[in-house]
Design an enzyme around this catalytic site. Structure first.
Site, PDB file in Angstrom:
ATOM      1  N   ARG A  66       0.860  -1.197   0.000  1.00 25.04           N
ATOM      2  CA  ARG A  66       0.000   0.000   0.000  1.00 25.04           C
ATOM      3  C   ARG A  66       0.890   1.238   0.000  1.00 25.04           C
ATOM      4  O   ARG A  66       1.719   1.412   0.898  1.00 25.04           O
ATOM      5  CB  ARG A  66      -0.892   0.003   1.232  1.00 25.04           C
ATOM      6  CG  ARG A  66      -2.029  -1.020   1.161  1.00 25.04           C
ATOM      7  CD  ARG A  66      -3.127  -0.658   2.143  1.00 25.04           C
ATOM      8  NE  ARG A  66      -4.158  -1.680   2.194  1.00 25.04           N
ATOM      9  CZ  ARG A  66      -5.189  -1.749   1.356  1.00 25.04           C
ATOM     10  NH1 ARG A  66      -5.318  -0.853   0.393  1.00 25.04           N
ATOM     11  NH2 ARG A  66      -6.095  -2.702   1.478  1.00 25.04           N
ATOM     12  N   THR A  72     -10.252  -4.783  -7.164  1.00 25.11           N
ATOM     13  CA  THR A  72     -10.624  -4.642  -5.756  1.00 25.11           C
ATOM     14  C   THR A  72     -11.818  -5.526  -5.410  1.00 25.11           C
ATOM     15  O   THR A  72     -12.755  -5.665  -6.202  1.00 25.11           O
ATOM     16  CB  THR A  72     -10.967  -3.188  -5.308  1.00 25.11           C
ATOM     17  OG1 THR A  72     -11.593  -3.244  -4.024  1.00 25.11           O
ATOM     18  CG2 THR A  72     -11.923  -2.478  -6.234  1.00 25.11           C
ATOM     19  N   ASP A 105     -13.819  -4.699  -3.285  1.00 23.22           N
ATOM     20  CA  ASP A 105     -14.884  -3.793  -2.834  1.00 23.22           C
ATOM     21  C   ASP A 105     -15.834  -3.365  -3.961  1.00 23.22           C
ATOM     22  O   ASP A 105     -16.905  -2.830  -3.685  1.00 23.22           O
ATOM     23  CB  ASP A 105     -14.270  -2.530  -2.208  1.00 23.22           C
ATOM     24  CG  ASP A 105     -13.443  -2.846  -0.978  1.00 23.22           C
ATOM     25  OD1 ASP A 105     -13.799  -3.790  -0.263  1.00 23.22           O
ATOM     26  OD2 ASP A 105     -12.440  -2.154  -0.736  1.00 23.22           O
TER      27      ASP A 105
HETATM   28  O1  F6P Z   1      -9.597  -2.403  -0.313  1.00 21.36           O
HETATM   29  C1  F6P Z   1      -9.790  -3.747  -0.082  1.00 21.36           C
HETATM   30  C2  F6P Z   1      -9.887  -4.060   1.365  1.00 21.36           C
HETATM   31  O2  F6P Z   1      -9.913  -5.444   1.436  1.00 21.36           O
HETATM   32  C3  F6P Z   1     -11.053  -3.466   2.162  1.00 21.36           C
HETATM   33  O3  F6P Z   1     -12.290  -4.052   1.951  1.00 21.36           O
HETATM   34  C4  F6P Z   1     -10.556  -3.635   3.576  1.00 21.36           C
HETATM   35  O4  F6P Z   1     -11.205  -2.773   4.435  1.00 21.36           O
HETATM   36  C5  F6P Z   1      -9.110  -3.297   3.428  1.00 21.36           C
HETATM   37  O5  F6P Z   1      -8.758  -3.641   2.096  1.00 21.36           O
HETATM   38  C6  F6P Z   1      -8.195  -4.001   4.381  1.00 21.36           C
HETATM   39  O6  F6P Z   1      -6.907  -3.549   4.166  1.00 21.36           O
HETATM   40  P1  F6P Z   1      -5.560  -4.185   4.743  1.00 21.36           P
HETATM   41  O7  F6P Z   1      -5.262  -5.407   3.952  1.00 21.36           O
HETATM   42  O8  F6P Z   1      -4.542  -3.135   4.546  1.00 21.36           O
HETATM   43  O9  F6P Z   1      -5.827  -4.522   6.171  1.00 21.36           O
END
Ligand code: F6P
Length: 357
Positions: free
Chosen positions: A74, A134, A136
């Protein structure tokens, strides 16, 4: 020789490899002499020249493989314009790598934030093509993102499993589904799993109305209630708070997540045992479902055609089952949220599902 860079950025999902395979297979077919450079861990690899020269065999056998063979990380968009820990300009670093490697184009597989950066690089003069990733499904401009259907299957399976144990014990069960800002995954997994209540960020809930729904079910002899809750579900009271007040409240961390807060309040209001299940990152894990394999193959091969035709500065999307493109600058920074008046919400309500509004 034509050189194309490729990277996967942001949270991973099931169909990243299938998409890269689609891009690569078509590129090798379209060009006589082409080299694909794979950047490690997303934009970080592009910044610090961390890359691999890919071979056609690297893209073989990965259609069904989850995760990403390139790794990901990220790199929040808001930090892109801030210097790195050594005081270096991240955008300049990425541009330098692109130029040093004499890339013809950079293909970016990523969600919202990643496509914002892709647009920034495109505005800086690089040839960029985006692919909509994604779980989402919140990327503006495409009907569907790859990863969403696979994640929905997993979330639905979790609800299915909980259903049987909830029925045996006569309990209220909350299943927390991923999605901090949007509720597509919770809404659709909730419908697919036969949830009785669905709580999503776009429709703030009144806990009393949720409790009433639970009690109503009990009154007619239904011993259990299944509640699908998005990570970002929010109560009406919290939605009325200012950003600052909400942040302050969340910092107190009274509950590990919103589901535990709902569970505690529901037990108090209904007197019925309430449990929480969080499938978490399982929802992003494992291989892609058949739908995603097809979608990724279609999006990937179209991206390769767009490279070949020089159609840069675009995101490959699916609209009305047609693969097409939209300018990166049109989608950058926009979220595709659930409209509370969306027909899918109306249909869910006709099934008797409560949203707590
Ligand atoms: O953006 C995708 C996602 O899976 C979201 O639904 C979730 O809230 C987030 O990433 C979790 O992020 P991480 O893997 O950084 O904990």
């Amino acid at each position: 020789m034509v050189r194309i860079g490729m990277l996967t950025s942001g949270g991973d999902c099931q169909s990243l490899n299938a998409t890269m395979r689609g891009v690569a297979k078509a590129l090798y077919r379209l060009y006589d002499d082409i080299q694909i450079i794979g950047f490690e861990d997303g934009y970080k690899g592009l910044m610090y020249s961390d890359y691999r020269i890919m071979e056609p065999r690297d893209f073989s056998g990965i259609l069904t493989e989850g995760g990403t063979i390139l790794g990901t990380s990220r790199q929040p968009f808001k930090l892109m314009t801030e210097p790195d820990e050594n005081g270096l300009d991240k955008v300049e670093l990425m541009k330098q790598t692109y130029k040093k490697l004499k890339l013809e184009c950079l293909v970016v597989l990523g969600g919202n934030g990643s496509q914002k950066t892709a647009n920034l690089l495109s505005e800086e003069g690089l040839n960029v093509i985006g692919l909509p990733k994604t779980i989402d499904n919140d990327l503006w401009g495409t009907d569907m993102t790859f990863g969403f259907q696979s994640a929905m299957n997993i979330a639905t399976n979790a609800i299915d499993c909980i259903h049987t144990t909830a029925a045996s014990h006569g309990r209220v069960f909350i299943i927390e589904v991923m999605g901090h800002k949007v509720g597509w995954l919770t809404l659709q997994a909730g419908i697919a799993g036969g949830a009785d209540v669905i709580l999503i960020p776009e429709i703030p809930y009144d806990i009393k109305k949720v409790a009433e729904a639970v009690k109503r079910r009990n009154k007619v002899g239904k011993r259990f209630t299944i509640i699908a809750v998005a990570e970002g579900a929010i109560s009406k009271e919290d939605a009325a708070l200012s950003k600052k007040e909400l942040k302050k409240k969340q910092e107190k961390k009274t509950y590990p997540s919103v589901s535990y807060e709902i569970a505690a309040k529901l037990e108090e209001l209904t007197g019925i045992e309430t449990r929480v299940t969080i499938p978490g990152h399982m929802q992003r894990g494992g291989g892609p479902c058949a739908y995603d394999r097809v979608l990724s193959s279609r999006l990937g091969t179209r991206a390769a055609q767009m490279v070949y035709n020089g159609e840069y500065g675009n995101l490959v999307v699916i609209r009305n089952n047609e693969i097409t493109k939209i300018p990166l600058k049109e989608t950058a920074g926009k979220l595709k949220t659930v409209n509370p008046k969306d027909s899918m919400v109306e249909e869910a309500k006709l099934l008797g599902i409560t949203f707590g509004d």
